[in-house]
Design a protein around this motif. Sequence first.
Motif, PDB file in Angstrom:
ATOM      1  N   PRO A 113       0.849  -1.198   0.000  1.00  0.00           N
ATOM      2  CA  PRO A 113       0.000   0.000   0.000  1.00  0.00           C
ATOM      3  C   PRO A 113       0.883   1.246   0.000  1.00  0.00           C
ATOM      4  N   PRO A 114       0.428   2.338  -0.624  1.00  0.00           N
ATOM      5  CA  PRO A 114       1.202   3.576  -0.577  1.00  0.00           C
ATOM      6  C   PRO A 114       1.299   4.054   0.866  1.00  0.00           C
ATOM      7  N   ASP A 115       2.429   4.642   1.245  1.00  0.00           N
ATOM      8  CA  ASP A 115       2.610   5.098   2.622  1.00  0.00           C
ATOM      9  C   ASP A 115       1.858   6.404   2.827  1.00  0.00           C
ATOM     10  N   LYS A 116       0.760   6.332   3.533  1.00  0.00           N
ATOM     11  CA  LYS A 116      -0.048   7.536   3.753  1.00  0.00           C
ATOM     12  C   LYS A 116      -0.118   7.864   5.231  1.00  0.00           C
ATOM     13  N   ALA A 117       0.889   7.436   6.006  1.00  0.00           N
ATOM     14  CA  ALA A 117       0.874   7.695   7.440  1.00  0.00           C
ATOM     15  C   ALA A 117       0.720   9.191   7.694  1.00  0.00           C
ATOM     16  N   GLY A 118      -0.318   9.550   8.436  1.00  0.00           N
ATOM     17  CA  GLY A 118      -0.533  10.948   8.778  1.00  0.00           C
ATOM     18  C   GLY A 118      -1.101  11.787   7.657  1.00  0.00           C
ATOM     19  N   LYS A 119      -1.196  11.220   6.458  1.00  0.00           N
ATOM     20  CA  LYS A 119      -1.693  11.995   5.313  1.00  0.00           C
ATOM     21  C   LYS A 119      -3.189  11.771   5.116  1.00  0.00           C
ATOM     22  N   PRO A 120      -3.851  12.667   4.388  1.00  0.00           N
ATOM     23  CA  PRO A 120      -5.286  12.493   4.157  1.00  0.00           C
ATOM     24  C   PRO A 120      -5.577  11.198   3.404  1.00  0.00           C
ATOM     25  N   ILE A 121      -6.621  10.509   3.796  1.00  0.00           N
ATOM     26  CA  ILE A 121      -7.026   9.296   3.088  1.00  0.00           C
ATOM     27  C   ILE A 121      -8.520   9.368   2.756  1.00  0.00           C
ATOM     28  N   THR A 122      -8.885   8.656   1.691  1.00  0.00           N
ATOM     29  CA  THR A 122     -10.279   8.583   1.272  1.00  0.00           C
ATOM     30  C   THR A 122     -10.772   7.161   1.474  1.00  0.00           C
ATOM     31  N   LEU A 123     -11.903   7.036   2.154  1.00  0.00           N
ATOM     32  CA  LEU A 123     -12.455   5.706   2.429  1.00  0.00           C
ATOM     33  C   LEU A 123     -13.833   5.581   1.811  1.00  0.00           C
ATOM     34  N   ILE A 124     -14.185   4.349   1.448  1.00  0.00           N
ATOM     35  CA  ILE A 124     -15.580   4.085   1.108  1.00  0.00           C
ATOM     36  C   ILE A 124     -16.123   3.103   2.139  1.00  0.00           C
ATOM     37  N   ASP A 125     -17.356   3.334   2.535  1.00  0.00           N
ATOM     38  CA  ASP A 125     -18.013   2.463   3.498  1.00  0.00           C
ATOM     39  C   ASP A 125     -19.167   1.779   2.777  1.00  0.00           C
ATOM     40  N   VAL A 126     -19.105   0.457   2.688  1.00  0.00           N
ATOM     41  CA  VAL A 126     -20.169  -0.285   2.005  1.00  0.00           C
ATOM     42  C   VAL A 126     -20.875  -1.187   3.018  1.00  0.00           C
ATOM     43  N   PRO A 127     -21.965  -0.699   3.611  1.00  0.00           N
ATOM     44  CA  PRO A 127     -22.701  -1.538   4.554  1.00  0.00           C
ATOM     45  C   PRO A 127     -23.528  -2.586   3.818  1.00  0.00           C
ATOM     46  N   LYS A 128     -24.219  -3.444   4.581  1.00  0.00           N
ATOM     47  CA  LYS A 128     -25.060  -4.465   3.949  1.00  0.00           C
ATOM     48  C   LYS A 128     -26.073  -3.820   3.026  1.00  0.00           C
ATOM     49  N   LEU A 129     -26.661  -2.735   3.502  1.00  0.00           N
ATOM     50  CA  LEU A 129     -27.603  -1.975   2.684  1.00  0.00           C
ATOM     51  C   LEU A 129     -27.669  -0.566   3.246  1.00  0.00           C
ATOM     52  N   VAL A 170     -13.446   3.462  11.737  1.00  0.00           N
ATOM     53  CA  VAL A 170     -12.598   4.485  11.126  1.00  0.00           C
ATOM     54  C   VAL A 170     -11.281   4.617  11.888  1.00  0.00           C
ATOM     55  N   TYR A 171     -11.342   4.589  13.223  1.00  0.00           N
ATOM     56  CA  TYR A 171     -10.112   4.696  14.005  1.00  0.00           C
ATOM     57  C   TYR A 171      -9.187   3.507  13.736  1.00  0.00           C
ATOM     58  N   VAL A 172      -9.787   2.325  13.597  1.00  0.00           N
ATOM     59  CA  VAL A 172      -8.978   1.145  13.301  1.00  0.00           C
ATOM     60  C   VAL A 172      -8.315   1.306  11.932  1.00  0.00           C
ATOM     61  N   MET A 173      -9.087   1.769  10.942  1.00  0.00           N
ATOM     62  CA  MET A 173      -8.541   1.969   9.604  1.00  0.00           C
ATOM     63  C   MET A 173      -7.389   2.969   9.637  1.00  0.00           C
ATOM     64  N   ARG A 174      -7.583   4.083  10.353  1.00  0.00           N
ATOM     65  CA  ARG A 174      -6.538   5.112  10.442  1.00  0.00           C
ATOM     66  C   ARG A 174      -5.280   4.508  11.075  1.00  0.00           C
ATOM     67  N   ALA A 175      -5.473   3.715  12.114  1.00  0.00           N
ATOM     68  CA  ALA A 175      -4.327   3.111  12.804  1.00  0.00           C
ATOM     69  C   ALA A 175      -3.583   2.154  11.881  1.00  0.00           C
ATOM     70  N   VAL A 176      -4.321   1.446  11.028  1.00  0.00           N
ATOM     71  CA  VAL A 176      -3.676   0.527  10.082  1.00  0.00           C
ATOM     72  C   VAL A 176      -2.851   1.327   9.086  1.00  0.00           C
ATOM     73  N   VAL A 177      -3.451   2.383   8.526  1.00  0.00           N
ATOM     74  CA  VAL A 177      -2.753   3.198   7.527  1.00  0.00           C
ATOM     75  C   VAL A 177      -1.513   3.844   8.143  1.00  0.00           C
ATOM     76  N   ASP A 178      -1.636   4.300   9.393  1.00  0.00           N
ATOM     77  CA  ASP A 178      -0.524   4.968  10.062  1.00  0.00           C
ATOM     78  C   ASP A 178       0.527   3.986  10.582  1.00  0.00           C
ATOM     79  N   GLY A 179       0.265   2.702  10.416  1.00  0.00           N
ATOM     80  CA  GLY A 179       1.228   1.704  10.868  1.00  0.00           C
ATOM     81  C   GLY A 179       1.204   1.494  12.373  1.00  0.00           C
ATOM     82  N   LYS A 180       0.142   1.966  13.032  1.00  0.00           N
ATOM     83  CA  LYS A 180       0.072   1.812  14.492  1.00  0.00           C
ATOM     84  C   LYS A 180      -0.611   0.516  14.901  1.00  0.00           C
TER      85      LYS A 180
END
Lengths: 367, 367
Positions: free
Chosen positions: B57-73, B315-325
């Motif tokens: 994955p591109p290193d985006k630690a601390g940088k802005p990221i764009t997420l999509i959330d796809v729930p069941k419906l 979202v916090y979990v996703m941010r932590a993954v991207v930031d390598g935490k």
Amino acid sequence: MSEGGGGDAPGGWPARLAGGWLARLAGGLPARLAGGLPARLAGGLPARLAATMRRLALRQEAVLGVILVLALVVLGHLSDRYLTAENLLNQGRLMTEVALIALPMTLVIVTGGIDLSVGSTLGLAAILLGVSWKKLGLPLEAAIGVALLSGAAAGFVNGWFITRMRVPPLIMTLTTLAFYRGLAEGISAAHSVRGYPDWFATLGQGEVAGVPSQLWLLLAMAVFCWVLLARTGFGRSVHAIGYNEVAVRFSAIPADRVKLLVYTLSGLSAGLAAWVFVSRVGTTRSDMGMGVELDAIAAVVMGGASICGGIGTIPGTVLGVVLIQLLKNGLALTGVKGDATIVVIGAVLIASVLFTNLVQLRGWRAR
Amino acid sequence: MIRTMTLALGLAFCAGQAMAADRWDGADELPVHPLACDGAAGAAVAKPYDGGKAVNPPDKAGKPITLIDVPKLIGIGYFNATSKGIQLAAHELGNVTATTDGPTEAKIDEQIRFIDNAVTKGIDGVLFAANDPVAIAPVLKKALSKGIHVVGYDANSTPDAREWFVNQAEFNGIAKSMVDNMAREVGEDKAFAIVTSTFTTPNQARWISEMWAYAQQCHPKLHWLETVEAQEDNNLSFNQATALINKHGEKLAGLFGMTSVATPASAEAVTQAKLCGKVAVVGLATPNGMRPYVNSGCVKSVVLWNPVDLGYAAVYVMRAVVDGKLKPGATEVSAGKLGMLRVVNGSEILLGSPFVFTKANIGEFDF
């Protein structure tokens, strides 16, 4: 025949007869779109050429083709990920199940019938595939056979009641829409079947010659249905039944047998779609294919088929399926949200149906 | 057709037999893991990380990221609430943009299409709540293979198809909360009955097993009378609850509702029998279904989780993954106002204890 209706639409008697703006639109718009010179002014070869051009321009397939190209250009301009071989082939993969169902649905609709039960048939066939393999211990190859056979059987039951018991197709297939889904849910007992071996995923997830495997199957099915509908006596019977079933019955065409076969083919194809679907997603659920009948019918109608029967072509349906899929995909890639996409698809569908109606109305006026 | 129906009947009869005699009816036979009575986290079963990994994955630690959330419906209260939590966290963090988009019906193929389009479009991360754990796996793996981070919440996929899953509640946690609340409301030595969907419905069976195990250990005098099946049918649930009230009379001090249908129906039965305050209802349900009974004081505790917190944590979990935490092997992760969340079961983040809706807080929720 005269094509001169365009100019006199506002004042002409047919417009007054039909009354109102719709008829006025009908008179004016297609003629202007078709753009030909009034036939009686031209003579000889140019006239025939102009007539051919007009016929082509008025063909639903041509209209769809233009919309499709337009959509491709515009959406391709808005997203650089749209017009890539990878994306387009992937979209082909995603649309196969609906397309497999829409092809024989064209035949059903051309006979003046409808098959609402295909989505439930897909669900039932998928569940029987899973259950006969996992619970009954059949070899997976045989389970695939069970799925195809049960699909065909489900279609046969529809056809039998429609032809022998004279149950209207709408009522019959609405009944089996509920009945087949109920069976699927009962048999599955709310459990999904998973853990298919790797080879089973080849059809749904693999590639053959760089193209998603299921697209080859779809191609074969499309050619088969096209030949059947456009190039055989059977296909002519299908059209004839849709135009005038009573006349057909008086001309010694076995209308019931033709219809029985058409519904059986529809069911078989739903079984085929079930196989493709299960292979693509690697799981079997009783809710599979829910609502797919509506997607398929939408594509068929967009492809120019008349819901009253008699009119419809396989190329039109294929274009309808492709257009809907590529519109959904392209809009999503340009950032349009899911609910807005549905609205756009709906608008295109209405526009295309409206256009067909206008053309038909105009054809009637010209007569 | 006949074969199909025989199969359906056969399976219906086979299902729901064999019950472990010593457990409460409606419990399954899987191993149980009751929590400690004081709520201390039990000795976590050490399990190595079993999630997947985004490929380069591109290193985006601390940088802005764009997420999509796809729930069941989309368009239902529950996922509106998770989406609200997602926006809340994105706003708090400041460097996350998240869009919720998904099917209007909980269909697996539609959901796959949404994720597929997002992957093609290019995005930093996918948040999902799976309609089917297996069916969604291929498209999630495709995302991972393109360097897109994948975090699930609410409904899991197969572990290797995503990196982390935010688990809203473990079976034993829900069970503890249910039994504790019942014991607190009726007293330690009283009797209760259970209204469930069917004895074989997986989640309900699991919860009942864990409730049995936890009650044996922490509230041994609490007396189980019986478990009744009520499908997920409003009328049947009401009738079954009423039958329990009439059958057991004074002895019955409490009712457990195991589904979001059974709980309000049980509350209605108690209300109509004018037994509010004499027969307690504790159950799993949504605030909207229970609001009248909670506000009238007839029901004191509705056990579930807080879907706003669930989306927030994702979202916090996703941010932590991207930031390598948050890396494989981690034992906890920081989630803003929720504090530190525990890693359980290899690659899952536990949201925390279940949420109990009471008269004091139920007004804040709309789902």
